[in-house]
Design a protein around this motif. Structure first.
Motif, PDB file in Angstrom:
ATOM      1  N   VAL A 111     -68.062  35.451 -44.411  1.00 51.48           N
ATOM      2  CA  VAL A 111     -69.280  34.819 -44.915  1.00 51.48           C
ATOM      3  C   VAL A 111     -69.063  34.325 -46.341  1.00 51.48           C
ATOM      4  O   VAL A 111     -69.443  33.208 -46.698  1.00 51.48           O
ATOM      5  CB  VAL A 111     -70.465  35.800 -44.854  1.00 51.48           C
ATOM      6  N   LYS A 112     -68.416  35.161 -47.166  1.00 50.06           N
ATOM      7  CA  LYS A 112     -68.160  34.785 -48.553  1.00 50.06           C
ATOM      8  C   LYS A 112     -67.278  33.548 -48.631  1.00 50.06           C
ATOM      9  O   LYS A 112     -67.545  32.618 -49.401  1.00 50.06           O
ATOM     10  CB  LYS A 112     -67.495  35.942 -49.298  1.00 50.06           C
ATOM     11  N   GLY A 113     -66.205  33.526 -47.815  1.00 53.93           N
ATOM     12  CA  GLY A 113     -65.298  32.385 -47.832  1.00 53.93           C
ATOM     13  C   GLY A 113     -65.993  31.101 -47.415  1.00 53.93           C
ATOM     14  O   GLY A 113     -65.795  30.048 -48.022  1.00 53.93           O
ATOM     15  N   THR A 114     -66.810  31.180 -46.374  1.00 55.34           N
ATOM     16  CA  THR A 114     -67.540  30.006 -45.902  1.00 55.34           C
ATOM     17  C   THR A 114     -68.488  29.485 -46.972  1.00 55.34           C
ATOM     18  O   THR A 114     -68.555  28.280 -47.243  1.00 55.34           O
ATOM     19  CB  THR A 114     -68.333  30.345 -44.625  1.00 55.34           C
ATOM     20  N   PHE A 115     -69.235  30.403 -47.599  1.00 53.86           N
ATOM     21  CA  PHE A 115     -70.192  30.006 -48.643  1.00 53.86           C
ATOM     22  C   PHE A 115     -69.478  29.397 -49.841  1.00 53.86           C
ATOM     23  O   PHE A 115     -69.880  28.340 -50.350  1.00 53.86           O
ATOM     24  CB  PHE A 115     -71.016  31.215 -49.082  1.00 53.86           C
ATOM     25  N   MET A 116     -68.418  30.057 -50.300  1.00 54.65           N
ATOM     26  CA  MET A 116     -67.719  29.582 -51.495  1.00 54.65           C
ATOM     27  C   MET A 116     -67.060  28.227 -51.254  1.00 54.65           C
ATOM     28  O   MET A 116     -67.052  27.364 -52.136  1.00 54.65           O
ATOM     29  CB  MET A 116     -66.683  30.607 -51.936  1.00 54.65           C
ATOM     30  N   ALA A 117     -66.488  28.041 -50.059  1.00 54.36           N
ATOM     31  CA  ALA A 117     -65.865  26.760 -49.744  1.00 54.36           C
ATOM     32  C   ALA A 117     -66.901  25.649 -49.728  1.00 54.36           C
ATOM     33  O   ALA A 117     -66.697  24.568 -50.291  1.00 54.36           O
ATOM     34  CB  ALA A 117     -65.145  26.844 -48.402  1.00 54.36           C
ATOM     35  N   GLY A 118     -68.038  25.911 -49.081  1.00 52.68           N
ATOM     36  CA  GLY A 118     -69.091  24.905 -49.035  1.00 52.68           C
ATOM     37  C   GLY A 118     -69.622  24.558 -50.412  1.00 52.68           C
ATOM     38  O   GLY A 118     -69.816  23.380 -50.745  1.00 52.68           O
ATOM     39  N   TYR A 119     -69.843  25.600 -51.214  1.00 56.69           N
ATOM     40  CA  TYR A 119     -70.333  25.373 -52.575  1.00 56.69           C
ATOM     41  C   TYR A 119     -69.350  24.538 -53.383  1.00 56.69           C
ATOM     42  O   TYR A 119     -69.736  23.576 -54.058  1.00 56.69           O
ATOM     43  CB  TYR A 119     -70.582  26.714 -53.270  1.00 56.69           C
ATOM     44  N   THR A 141     -59.057  25.731 -56.134  1.00 53.47           N
ATOM     45  CA  THR A 141     -59.483  26.548 -54.997  1.00 53.47           C
ATOM     46  C   THR A 141     -59.849  25.668 -53.800  1.00 53.47           C
ATOM     47  O   THR A 141     -59.028  24.934 -53.290  1.00 53.47           O
ATOM     48  CB  THR A 141     -60.658  27.463 -55.403  1.00 53.47           C
ATOM     49  N   TYR A 142     -61.102  25.735 -53.383  1.00 51.26           N
ATOM     50  CA  TYR A 142     -61.514  25.115 -52.131  1.00 51.26           C
ATOM     51  C   TYR A 142     -61.779  23.614 -52.224  1.00 51.26           C
ATOM     52  O   TYR A 142     -61.955  22.959 -51.199  1.00 51.26           O
ATOM     53  CB  TYR A 142     -62.794  25.790 -51.608  1.00 51.26           C
ATOM     54  N   GLY A 143     -61.856  23.073 -53.440  1.00 49.53           N
ATOM     55  CA  GLY A 143     -62.217  21.672 -53.584  1.00 49.53           C
ATOM     56  C   GLY A 143     -61.058  20.703 -53.560  1.00 49.53           C
ATOM     57  O   GLY A 143     -61.244  19.501 -53.763  1.00 49.53           O
ATOM     58  N   SER A 179     -59.047  33.526 -40.510  1.00 48.32           N
ATOM     59  CA  SER A 179     -59.171  32.537 -41.567  1.00 48.32           C
ATOM     60  C   SER A 179     -59.669  33.168 -42.858  1.00 48.32           C
ATOM     61  O   SER A 179     -60.575  33.991 -42.851  1.00 48.32           O
ATOM     62  CB  SER A 179     -60.136  31.421 -41.143  1.00 48.32           C
ATOM     63  N   LYS A 180     -59.055  32.757 -43.974  1.00 51.27           N
ATOM     64  CA  LYS A 180     -59.491  33.264 -45.285  1.00 51.27           C
ATOM     65  C   LYS A 180     -60.762  32.563 -45.737  1.00 51.27           C
ATOM     66  O   LYS A 180     -61.429  33.003 -46.678  1.00 51.27           O
ATOM     67  CB  LYS A 180     -58.401  33.040 -46.342  1.00 51.27           C
ATOM     68  N   VAL A 181     -61.086  31.452 -45.094  1.00 50.17           N
ATOM     69  CA  VAL A 181     -62.292  30.705 -45.465  1.00 50.17           C
ATOM     70  C   VAL A 181     -63.381  30.934 -44.429  1.00 50.17           C
ATOM     71  O   VAL A 181     -64.359  31.628 -44.672  1.00 50.17           O
ATOM     72  CB  VAL A 181     -61.987  29.201 -45.598  1.00 50.17           C
ATOM     73  N   SER A 182     -63.208  30.360 -43.235  1.00 50.61           N
ATOM     74  CA  SER A 182     -64.261  30.447 -42.223  1.00 50.61           C
ATOM     75  C   SER A 182     -64.356  31.823 -41.586  1.00 50.61           C
ATOM     76  O   SER A 182     -65.339  32.116 -40.904  1.00 50.61           O
ATOM     77  CB  SER A 182     -64.019  29.396 -41.139  1.00 50.61           C
ATOM     78  N   GLY A 183     -63.367  32.675 -41.817  1.00 51.65           N
ATOM     79  CA  GLY A 183     -63.375  34.008 -41.214  1.00 51.65           C
ATOM     80  C   GLY A 183     -64.268  34.997 -41.920  1.00 51.65           C
ATOM     81  O   GLY A 183     -64.485  36.103 -41.426  1.00 51.65           O
TER      82      GLY A 183
END
Length: 233
Positions: free
Chosen positions: A215-223, A177-179, A209-213
């Motif tokens: 709140v969930k995407g931003t949080f999950m990517a950061g995590y 995924t995001y990592g 954006s699927k990530v920064s667009g």
């Protein structure tokens, strides 16, 4: 330099619902530098597949959502006898990168013996609004932690990057995924690969954006990025 003098360079583009942008991305890739463009359709529900195919790309399908899943599908396709490139370039399908800058990423590999080159948006010119504050802060935090724990100096986890294909296989990439991007950079550090950054420009993507667009995407990517950094310590 003629195409016959160049190494075998291929491009992988993960794509999820990028029907409005994918043709622009493919068309702007310098064709005299690249042997094949692979678009990995990652569970799109729009016309991404048809448009990418009509633009001349090889289209693969990965039904399980996840940036890393799409990248791994591309590696699976390429890691076959007779299909392996010398250099693999990754870029996004949303037209936020400038595909015409591809030669700037591969030249340090060709001319300076680098194993991997990251396109740094922090060093390049960014269009206003192209990166959100959480993205900018997240990149700063992640690269600071990479310096602290892995002793490497990066300014970005940018998706636009080039790597020797045999070195990429050596990394034994796992993240689905995001990592994906941070895993590649920290594993390259652990393997003591020769790496570099080059400035790349960045513009507002086409679409949301699927990530920064979200709140969930931003949080999950950061995590996931932080989890990956600490996972490999």
């Amino acid at each position: 330099m003629s195409k016959s003098e160049l190494p075998n360079i291929k491009v992988v583009i993960p794509a999820f619902n990028e029907e409005k942008s994918i043709a622009h991305v493919i068309n702007d890739i310098p064709k005299d530098w690249v042997q094949e463009v692979i678009v990995v359709n990652n569970a799109s529900s729009d016309n991404t597949v048809e448009i990418a195919s009509n633009a001349g790309a090889t289209v693969l399908t990965e039904v399980t959502p996840g940036y890393g899943n799409a990248c791994l599908k591309g590696l699976e396709y390429l890691n076959k006898e007779g299909n392996r490139p010398d250099i693999l370039v990754f870029m996004d399908g949303d037209y936020s990168d400038y595909p015409e800058q591809l030669p700037e990423l591969v030249k340090p590999i060709m001319e300076n013996g680098e194993d991997m080159v990251i396109g740094s948006r922090a060093l390049g010119s960014r269009e206003g609004g192209s990166m959100t504050f959480p993205q900018v802060f997240g990149n700063w935090l992640a690269t600071t932690l990479l310096k602290l724990f892995y002793k490497v100096n990066y300014t970005d986890l940018g998706p636009f990057r080039a790597i020797r294909f045999d070195k990429l296989i050596e990394l034994n990439m796992k993240d689905r995924t995001y990592g994906w991007t941070v895993e590649m950079q920290l594993k390259a550090a652990r393997h003591k690969f020769k790496t570099a950054e080059v400035p790349v420009n960045y513009k507002r993507r086409i679409g949301v954006s699927k990530v920064s667009g979200t709140v969930k995407g931003t949080f999950m990517a950061g995590y996931k990025i932080l989890y990956t950094i600490f996972k490999y310590l």
